[in-house]
Design a protein around this motif. Structure first.
Motif, PDB file in Angstrom:
ATOM      1  N   ALA A 181      -6.440   0.673  11.700  1.00 13.50           N
ATOM      2  CA  ALA A 181      -6.269   2.455  11.018  1.00 13.50           C
ATOM      3  C   ALA A 181      -5.022   3.105  11.439  1.00 13.50           C
ATOM      4  O   ALA A 181      -4.357   3.532  10.809  1.00 13.50           O
ATOM      5  N   ALA A 182      -4.505   2.608  12.753  1.00  7.39           N
ATOM      6  CA  ALA A 182      -3.407   3.189  13.362  1.00  7.39           C
ATOM      7  C   ALA A 182      -2.233   2.743  12.742  1.00  7.39           C
ATOM      8  O   ALA A 182      -1.222   3.141  12.312  1.00  7.39           O
ATOM      9  N   LEU A 183      -2.324   1.274  12.403  1.00  2.67           N
ATOM     10  CA  LEU A 183      -1.049   0.596  11.700  1.00  2.67           C
ATOM     11  C   LEU A 183      -0.873   1.226  10.217  1.00  2.67           C
ATOM     12  O   LEU A 183       0.120   1.655   9.779  1.00  2.67           O
ATOM     13  N   ARG A 184      -2.313   1.484   9.676  1.00  2.24           N
ATOM     14  CA  ARG A 184      -2.145   2.089   8.228  1.00  2.24           C
ATOM     15  C   ARG A 184      -1.513   3.438   8.289  1.00  2.24           C
ATOM     16  O   ARG A 184      -0.690   3.804   7.523  1.00  2.24           O
TER      17      ARG A 184
ATOM     18  N   GLU B  73       0.652  -1.251   0.091  1.00  2.00           N
ATOM     19  CA  GLU B  73      -0.037  -0.124   0.000  1.00  2.00           C
ATOM     20  C   GLU B  73       0.982   1.338   0.114  1.00  2.00           C
ATOM     21  O   GLU B  73       0.298   2.559  -0.388  1.00  2.00           O
ATOM     22  N   ILE B  74       2.155   1.062   0.550  1.00  2.00           N
ATOM     23  CA  ILE B  74       2.884   2.347   0.395  1.00  2.00           C
ATOM     24  C   ILE B  74       3.975   2.207  -0.569  1.00  2.00           C
ATOM     25  O   ILE B  74       5.152   2.877  -0.656  1.00  2.00           O
ATOM     26  N   GLY B  75       3.882   1.226  -1.446  1.00  2.00           N
ATOM     27  CA  GLY B  75       4.619   1.123  -2.687  1.00  2.00           C
ATOM     28  C   GLY B  75       6.115   0.280  -2.377  1.00  2.00           C
ATOM     29  O   GLY B  75       7.004   0.511  -3.236  1.00  2.00           O
ATOM     30  N   LEU B  76       5.939  -0.512  -1.531  1.00  2.00           N
ATOM     31  CA  LEU B  76       7.348  -1.069  -0.974  1.00  2.00           C
ATOM     32  C   LEU B  76       7.020  -2.637  -1.083  1.00  2.00           C
ATOM     33  O   LEU B  76       6.052  -3.240  -0.840  1.00  2.00           O
ATOM     34  N   ARG B  77       8.053  -3.341  -1.581  1.00  4.76           N
ATOM     35  CA  ARG B  77       7.921  -4.775  -1.639  1.00  4.76           C
ATOM     36  C   ARG B  77       8.977  -5.384  -0.510  1.00  4.76           C
ATOM     37  O   ARG B  77       9.844  -4.654   0.038  1.00  4.76           O
ATOM     38  N   ARG B  78       8.483  -6.760  -0.021  1.00  6.33           N
ATOM     39  CA  ARG B  78       9.160  -7.303   1.121  1.00  6.33           C
ATOM     40  C   ARG B  78      10.885  -7.064   0.642  1.00  6.33           C
ATOM     41  O   ARG B  78      11.607  -6.872   1.539  1.00  6.33           O
ATOM     42  N   GLU B  79      11.147  -7.165  -0.661  1.00  7.07           N
ATOM     43  CA  GLU B  79      12.612  -7.183  -1.030  1.00  7.07           C
ATOM     44  C   GLU B  79      13.311  -5.811  -0.911  1.00  7.07           C
ATOM     45  O   GLU B  79      14.515  -5.631  -0.980  1.00  7.07           O
ATOM     46  N   ASP B  80      12.347  -4.932  -0.834  1.00  6.90           N
ATOM     47  CA  ASP B  80      13.028  -3.508  -0.585  1.00  6.90           C
ATOM     48  C   ASP B  80      13.261  -3.185   0.833  1.00  6.90           C
ATOM     49  O   ASP B  80      14.055  -2.199   0.953  1.00  6.90           O
TER      50      ASP B  80
ATOM     51  N   ASP C  55       0.707   4.569  10.210  1.00  6.58           N
ATOM     52  CA  ASP C  55       2.157   4.676  10.810  1.00  6.58           C
ATOM     53  C   ASP C  55       2.991   4.163   9.331  1.00  6.58           C
ATOM     54  O   ASP C  55       3.992   4.568   9.174  1.00  6.58           O
ATOM     55  N   PHE C  56       2.361   3.361   8.511  1.00  3.46           N
ATOM     56  CA  PHE C  56       2.881   2.864   7.259  1.00  3.46           C
ATOM     57  C   PHE C  56       2.949   4.146   6.441  1.00  3.46           C
ATOM     58  O   PHE C  56       3.845   4.512   5.612  1.00  3.46           O
ATOM     59  N   GLN C  57       1.902   5.140   6.448  1.00  7.14           N
ATOM     60  CA  GLN C  57       1.917   6.420   5.610  1.00  7.14           C
ATOM     61  C   GLN C  57       3.020   7.362   6.131  1.00  7.14           C
ATOM     62  O   GLN C  57       3.548   7.823   5.540  1.00  7.14           O
ATOM     63  N   THR C  58       3.462   7.042   7.546  1.00  8.29           N
ATOM     64  CA  THR C  58       4.471   7.824   8.042  1.00  8.29           C
ATOM     65  C   THR C  58       5.837   7.419   7.516  1.00  8.29           C
ATOM     66  O   THR C  58       6.619   8.145   7.025  1.00  8.29           O
ATOM     67  N   ILE C  59       5.985   6.126   7.213  1.00  4.39           N
ATOM     68  CA  ILE C  59       6.909   5.628   6.836  1.00  4.39           C
ATOM     69  C   ILE C  59       7.293   6.446   5.275  1.00  4.39           C
ATOM     70  O   ILE C  59       8.127   6.737   4.656  1.00  4.39           O
ATOM     71  N   ARG C  60       5.985   6.216   4.539  1.00  9.73           N
ATOM     72  CA  ARG C  60       6.270   6.955   3.233  1.00  9.73           C
ATOM     73  C   ARG C  60       6.688   8.224   3.113  1.00  9.73           C
ATOM     74  O   ARG C  60       7.413   8.439   2.568  1.00  9.73           O
TER      75      ARG C  60
END
Ligand code: URA
Length: 202
Positions: A172-175, A70-77, A177-182
């Motif tokens: 929702a909180a987890l999502r 959802e934030i444009g990353l793959r596990r390999e990244d 926090d992933f947006q924060t990573i982005r």
């Protein structure tokens, strides 16, 4: 740098530093990009991880993979690992001496990968990295700086999956926090990173 990732993984593969060695199928060291900008740290391998030798491949792992997508990353990244590298029996919590036995491996992974961002998943990883008896529900989503790296604690995906009535708000909180990573990945790398609050530990 003391040991390379490869050397550490090799050493861990026959590790008998703690009692978890006797119950494991195999050591689950870590996977992903050895030069990743983002590292995820979970608690310890579960049933499927122990069988497959890879962290986060069960239900919680599938959620992690989806959120990465959802934030444009793959596990390999990214780089993915756990506080303890062997499955605790019956998925019990890792004990303090087991966490201590495994700490040099985790420290070596952080030193080698040298990620800009460390995401701690759940209470265990968060307490190890921040070296504080914090509660994940109180501090998730906040940014800390540990030895120049941005550390963001968030809910463990397994806790979100089993969250009962809390599941919706935790997801929702987890999502978020992933947006924060982005967001952080889109920010320029700060010059002299590490000048904020230091919670040195690694
Ligand atoms: N939970 C974890 O903390 N780590 C895994 O690898 C899988 C589930």
């Amino acid at each position: 740098m003391t040991k390379t990732l490869h050397e550490l993984a090799h050493e861990a593969s026959s590790c008998t530093r703690c009692r978890l060695a006797s119950g494991r199928t195999q050591v689950v060291f870590g996977v992903g990009n050895p030069d990743a900008g983002v590292m995820f740290i979970g608690e310890g391998p579960g049933y499927y991880e122990d069988k497959q030798g890879e962290p986060f491949v069960g239900a919680a792992g599938q959620l992690l993979t989806r959120l990465l997508g959802e934030i444009g990353l793959r596990r390999e990244d990214v780089y993915i690992c756990n506080v303890v590298k062997c499955r605790p029996p019956g998925n019990r919590d890792p004990l303090p001496d087991e966490i201590e036995s495994c700490r040099p491996y985790l420290a070596g992974q952080i030193e080698n990968v040298s990620p800009r961002i460390v995401i701690t998943l759940g209470n265990f990883a968060t307490r190890v990295i921040l070296d504080k008896q914090v509660s994940i529900s109180r501090i998730r989503g906040q940014r800390f700086t540990v030895e120049g790296r941005t550390v963001i604690p968030t809910f463990h995906p397994a806790a979100v999956l089993h969250g009962g009535g809390e599941a919706g708000s935790q997801m929702a909180a987890l999502r978020s926090d992933f947006q924060t990573i982005r967001q952080i990945l889109e920010e320029p790398v700060p010059v002299g990173a590490g000048s904020e609050e230091q919670l040195g530990l690694f």
